[in-house]
Design a protein around this motif. Sequence first.
Motif, PDB file in Angstrom:
ATOM      1  N   GLY A 212       0.676  -1.257   0.107  1.00 45.64           N
ATOM      2  CA  GLY A 212       0.153   0.166   0.044  1.00 45.64           C
ATOM      3  C   GLY A 212       0.905   1.288   0.073  1.00 45.64           C
ATOM      4  N   MET A 213       2.137   1.315  -0.321  1.00 46.06           N
ATOM      5  CA  MET A 213       2.901   2.310  -0.388  1.00 46.06           C
ATOM      6  C   MET A 213       4.017   2.175  -1.809  1.00 46.06           C
ATOM      7  N   THR A 214       4.536   3.329  -2.097  1.00 48.19           N
ATOM      8  CA  THR A 214       5.733   3.178  -3.182  1.00 48.19           C
ATOM      9  C   THR A 214       6.741   2.745  -2.527  1.00 48.19           C
ATOM     10  N   ILE A 215       7.655   2.266  -3.496  1.00 51.13           N
ATOM     11  CA  ILE A 215       9.039   1.741  -2.899  1.00 51.13           C
ATOM     12  C   ILE A 215       9.702   2.912  -2.409  1.00 51.13           C
ATOM     13  N   MET A 216       9.733   4.101  -2.827  1.00 52.29           N
ATOM     14  CA  MET A 216      10.480   5.188  -2.461  1.00 52.29           C
ATOM     15  C   MET A 216       9.885   5.866  -1.049  1.00 52.29           C
ATOM     16  N   GLU A 217       8.396   5.281  -0.935  1.00 52.95           N
ATOM     17  CA  GLU A 217       8.064   5.984   0.555  1.00 52.95           C
ATOM     18  C   GLU A 217       8.574   4.975   1.393  1.00 52.95           C
ATOM     19  N   TYR A 218       8.592   3.616   1.007  1.00 56.93           N
ATOM     20  CA  TYR A 218       9.304   2.738   1.908  1.00 56.93           C
ATOM     21  C   TYR A 218      10.806   2.973   2.203  1.00 56.93           C
ATOM     22  N   VAL A 219      11.299   3.088   1.351  1.00 55.15           N
ATOM     23  CA  VAL A 219      12.930   3.704   1.333  1.00 55.15           C
ATOM     24  C   VAL A 219      13.066   4.530   2.547  1.00 55.15           C
ATOM     25  N   MET A 220      12.204   5.647   2.324  1.00 49.45           N
ATOM     26  CA  MET A 220      12.453   6.935   3.382  1.00 49.45           C
ATOM     27  C   MET A 220      11.957   6.570   4.572  1.00 49.45           C
ATOM     28  N   LYS A 221      10.834   5.956   4.698  1.00 55.55           N
ATOM     29  CA  LYS A 221      10.437   5.183   6.096  1.00 55.55           C
ATOM     30  C   LYS A 221      11.677   4.549   6.691  1.00 55.55           C
ATOM     31  N   LYS A 222      12.234   3.434   6.074  1.00 51.20           N
ATOM     32  CA  LYS A 222      13.218   2.766   6.629  1.00 51.20           C
ATOM     33  C   LYS A 222      14.403   3.765   6.843  1.00 51.20           C
ATOM     34  N   ARG A 223      14.678   4.718   6.049  1.00 52.93           N
ATOM     35  CA  ARG A 223      15.971   5.668   6.318  1.00 52.93           C
ATOM     36  C   ARG A 223      15.555   6.502   7.813  1.00 52.93           C
ATOM     37  N   MET A 224      14.442   6.825   7.852  1.00 52.21           N
ATOM     38  CA  MET A 224      13.884   7.900   8.959  1.00 52.21           C
ATOM     39  C   MET A 224      13.994   6.760  10.274  1.00 52.21           C
ATOM     40  N   GLU A 225      13.532   5.590  10.225  1.00 55.70           N
ATOM     41  CA  GLU A 225      13.575   4.672  11.457  1.00 55.70           C
ATOM     42  C   GLU A 225      15.009   4.503  11.555  1.00 55.70           C
ATOM     43  N   LYS A 226      15.899   4.382  10.751  1.00 64.57           N
ATOM     44  CA  LYS A 226      17.353   4.065  11.029  1.00 64.57           C
ATOM     45  C   LYS A 226      17.984   5.214  11.711  1.00 64.57           C
ATOM     46  N   ALA A 227      17.584   6.531  11.260  1.00 60.80           N
ATOM     47  CA  ALA A 227      17.879   7.970  11.652  1.00 60.80           C
ATOM     48  C   ALA A 227      17.550   8.083  13.160  1.00 60.80           C
ATOM     49  N   ARG A 228      16.262   7.688  13.421  1.00 62.28           N
ATOM     50  CA  ARG A 228      15.941   7.735  14.739  1.00 62.28           C
ATOM     51  C   ARG A 228      16.619   6.944  15.819  1.00 62.28           C
ATOM     52  N   ARG A 229      17.006   5.693  15.326  1.00 60.36           N
ATOM     53  CA  ARG A 229      17.646   4.674  16.133  1.00 60.36           C
ATOM     54  C   ARG A 229      19.100   5.200  16.451  1.00 60.36           C
ATOM     55  N   LEU A 230      19.571   5.985  15.303  1.00 55.37           N
ATOM     56  CA  LEU A 230      21.084   6.577  15.722  1.00 55.37           C
ATOM     57  C   LEU A 230      21.032   7.694  16.389  1.00 55.37           C
ATOM     58  N   LEU A 231      19.987   8.518  16.240  1.00 57.30           N
ATOM     59  CA  LEU A 231      19.993   9.735  17.036  1.00 57.30           C
ATOM     60  C   LEU A 231      20.009   9.384  18.511  1.00 57.30           C
ATOM     61  N   LEU A 232      19.183   8.350  18.811  1.00 56.64           N
ATOM     62  CA  LEU A 232      18.821   8.059  20.107  1.00 56.64           C
ATOM     63  C   LEU A 232      20.027   7.229  20.643  1.00 56.64           C
ATOM     64  N   ASN A 233      20.484   6.484  20.081  1.00 55.53           N
ATOM     65  CA  ASN A 233      21.299   5.407  20.722  1.00 55.53           C
ATOM     66  C   ASN A 233      22.810   5.685  20.168  1.00 55.53           C
ATOM     67  N   SER A 234      23.348   6.611  19.652  1.00 52.95           N
ATOM     68  CA  SER A 234      24.731   6.779  19.285  1.00 52.95           C
ATOM     69  C   SER A 234      25.118   8.368  19.607  1.00 52.95           C
ATOM     70  N   GLU A 235      26.665   8.389  19.428  1.00 51.67           N
ATOM     71  CA  GLU A 235      27.046   9.846  19.550  1.00 51.67           C
ATOM     72  C   GLU A 235      27.431  10.353  18.263  1.00 51.67           C
ATOM     73  N   LEU A 236      26.997   9.825  17.199  1.00 46.39           N
ATOM     74  CA  LEU A 236      27.219  10.183  15.688  1.00 46.39           C
ATOM     75  C   LEU A 236      26.810  11.425  15.542  1.00 46.39           C
ATOM     76  N   SER A 237      27.467  12.198  14.751  1.00 49.36           N
ATOM     77  CA  SER A 237      26.954  13.675  14.264  1.00 49.36           C
ATOM     78  C   SER A 237      25.866  13.584  12.949  1.00 49.36           C
ATOM     79  N   ILE A 238      25.577  14.825  13.003  1.00 47.61           N
ATOM     80  CA  ILE A 238      24.285  14.625  12.239  1.00 47.61           C
ATOM     81  C   ILE A 238      24.904  14.296  10.558  1.00 47.61           C
ATOM     82  N   HIS A 239      25.995  14.803  10.371  1.00 53.89           N
ATOM     83  CA  HIS A 239      26.686  14.533   9.042  1.00 53.89           C
ATOM     84  C   HIS A 239      26.919  12.846   8.887  1.00 53.89           C
TER      85      HIS A 239
END
Length: 276
Positions: A212-239
């Motif tokens: 029920g979604m496009t491939i690129m919508e899914y790609v963005m959804k998974k990128r954002m999920e990964k971004a949230r995990r890294l923002l919360l659980n790592s000390e990596l910079s935004i870059h």
Amino acid sequence: MKTQRIEDILQSFYEISGMDVAIVNNKNKIIARRYSGALYCSNIHKSQKCMDICLESDKCSLAKAYELKDLYVYKCPFGIYEALMPINKNDEIVAYVFVGMGIEDNEESIAELMKNALDISPNLNKAQLEKSIADLPRYSKEKLEAFAALLPLISEYIETNNLLSDTDMTIGQLIKTYVKNNLSQKITLSDLSWSLHCSTVTLTEHFKNEYGMTIMEYVMKKRMEKARRLLLNSELSIHEIAEECGFSDNEYFSRCFKDFHSVPPTTWKKTQRNER
């Protein structure tokens, strides 16, 4: 599918438990099996009415296990304990561990099997039923629970070791596998098409129909999920987080994140960590 390893797992479980065990896909098609050949089931399946009830029970049980996304232990309509444990691949249920567990070791369970079969199909051969019931494996309630507790471990082992091959997966599931393995890289429909040997039209249509979604919508959804995990659980910079999530440009990553979450990544990170 890594057939021999799966067969070895089923054989080991069978030798320990004496229970029929199989791997079935979402359509209840058997992928692998270790089966003793329960005479009781063979006898009641001589009745079309009993067979129809068994097939409907299988269908409903699969639906329930899919809904739970977890171990489902139940009694079949005739009184045999059975269990289903989902096997996942990239957050999708692709198959199940199925076990025909047998019955509790008491007279009530034996009487239940006889009564249920004859209530549904009175013309079944009573003598054959009695003999086949006597051959069924019997366990204490504690043993049934203990063997059921092994099924999540079997499922996890199959998942972790990637024992179910891509041939057991739909086009949509194959796309999800590709996205998972390439999330930190640039992903295009052309790349997907070349990798999966399907046209971009076939890929987009199948994925949209499945999820029920496009491939690129899914790609963005998974990128954002990964971004949230890294923002919360790592000390990596935004870059660094942007690069890990497949963005070559910090500003574009921040814009996408804000579009998705209504706030920039730095603000989201600060808010979430303050709430911990």
